[in-house]
Design an enzyme around this catalytic site. Sequence first.
Site, PDB file in Angstrom:
ATOM      1  N   ASP A 261       2.573   2.500   2.608  1.00 46.58           N
ATOM      2  CA  ASP A 261       2.695   3.137   3.922  1.00 46.58           C
ATOM      3  C   ASP A 261       4.119   3.001   4.422  1.00 46.58           C
ATOM      4  OD1 ASP A 261       0.049   3.647   3.879  1.00 46.58           O
ATOM      5  OD2 ASP A 261      -0.520   2.280   5.494  1.00 46.58           O
TER       6      ASP A 261
ATOM      7  N   CYS B 238      -1.879  -3.167   8.764  1.00 42.86           N
ATOM      8  CA  CYS B 238      -1.398  -1.989   9.504  1.00 42.86           C
ATOM      9  C   CYS B 238      -0.861  -2.401  10.869  1.00 42.86           C
ATOM     10  CB  CYS B 238      -2.522  -0.978   9.703  1.00 42.86           C
ATOM     11  SG  CYS B 238      -3.193  -0.344   8.166  1.00 42.86           S
TER      12      CYS B 238
ATOM     13  N   CYS C 211      -2.461   5.429   6.182  1.00 39.89           N
ATOM     14  CA  CYS C 211      -3.881   5.632   6.452  1.00 39.89           C
ATOM     15  C   CYS C 211      -4.122   5.775   7.959  1.00 39.89           C
ATOM     16  CB  CYS C 211      -4.678   4.455   5.916  1.00 39.89           C
ATOM     17  SG  CYS C 211      -4.318   2.929   6.785  1.00 39.89           S
TER      18      CYS C 211
ATOM     19  N   CYS D 250       0.806  -1.230   0.000  1.00 37.92           N
ATOM     20  CA  CYS D 250       0.000   0.000   0.000  1.00 37.92           C
ATOM     21  C   CYS D 250       0.833   1.272   0.000  1.00 37.92           C
ATOM     22  CB  CYS D 250      -0.962   0.014   1.182  1.00 37.92           C
ATOM     23  SG  CYS D 250      -0.146  -0.042   2.767  1.00 37.92           S
TER      24      CYS D 250
END
Lengths: 189, 136
Positions: B39, B106, B63, B37
């Site tokens: 991140d 995450c 996010c 993603c």
Amino acid sequence: MDPFATLGAPRRFDLDLAALEKTHRELSRALHPDKFASASASERRAALEKAASVNEAWRVLRDPIRRAEALFQLEGIEVGETKEPKPSPAFLMEVMEQREELAEARAKKDLDRVRKLAAAIGERMKAAQERLGAAFDGSSRSADELARLLPLLGEMRFYRRFLDEASAIEEEAEEALLAAEANGEKVHA
Amino acid sequence: MAYSEKVIDHAENPRNVGTLDKDDPNVGTGLVGAPACGDVMRLQIKVNDDGIIEDAKFKTFGCGSAIASSSLATEWIKGKKLEEAEAIRNVDIVNELNLPPVKIHCSVLAEDAIKSAIADYRAKQAARQAAKANAQ
């Protein structure tokens, strides 16, 4: 699904996107439900399904990251969270520094800096795509050779995040400018 | 997608955002990223002579769930021994924040960041011990 086959495109990274968009539009038109108003239920359903796969193929092929993912997958190389190698510490360090610089430029409302940072990352995005273009050029290569390019996918996603953030900052600045103008304030360019 | 209240709280009021001096021998820095993603997360710990994490800071570009996961991680590890901090699992974070399946990565990132910061601290300490031994 092979999005290249669906749109009749050569299986390679560099594509003529303008021509492909035209193909997509023509296929969509030919498969439009209006054209099947008097057809049988099964023909209507088949056309609907074909139209959906044509749309999906176009969404995949027009996006360089998704296009690259499809090319890897078609070569039997798995992509995704657990399949791709972890980014190198040096690369992460660099991304972190770039993101911090971008955040700083945003805090200072230094749009010039934001654009310069975005341009630099844009160049790296381009370089990654050129490497993919050279590897997936329609000639056959070993899966091992191609798998070595897998880190490029992750790198491109980091670049895209960066570029999305940079355009969000630019939009935010433009909106602030418009709002200020609407309020009749004097705006210094 | 609906975020849980706890995620929103941490994302809007992240705890312990900031930087510790990465050249300080008592500071360990963990830098991790999610290629799926884009991140990127940095988590730092400052360890005292008793092996207790006396301070923790983080900076996450990602996010809301990634920010919340790392914010919570720094809250949890502060005041803990290294071994206790090491025992934190991503599922603990998932449960605390009610993360949906698509956001589990995450919490994995946050767990990796803790481990990577501890590993960096230990490597630094080992290098220092070796340097001391050589000097003697």
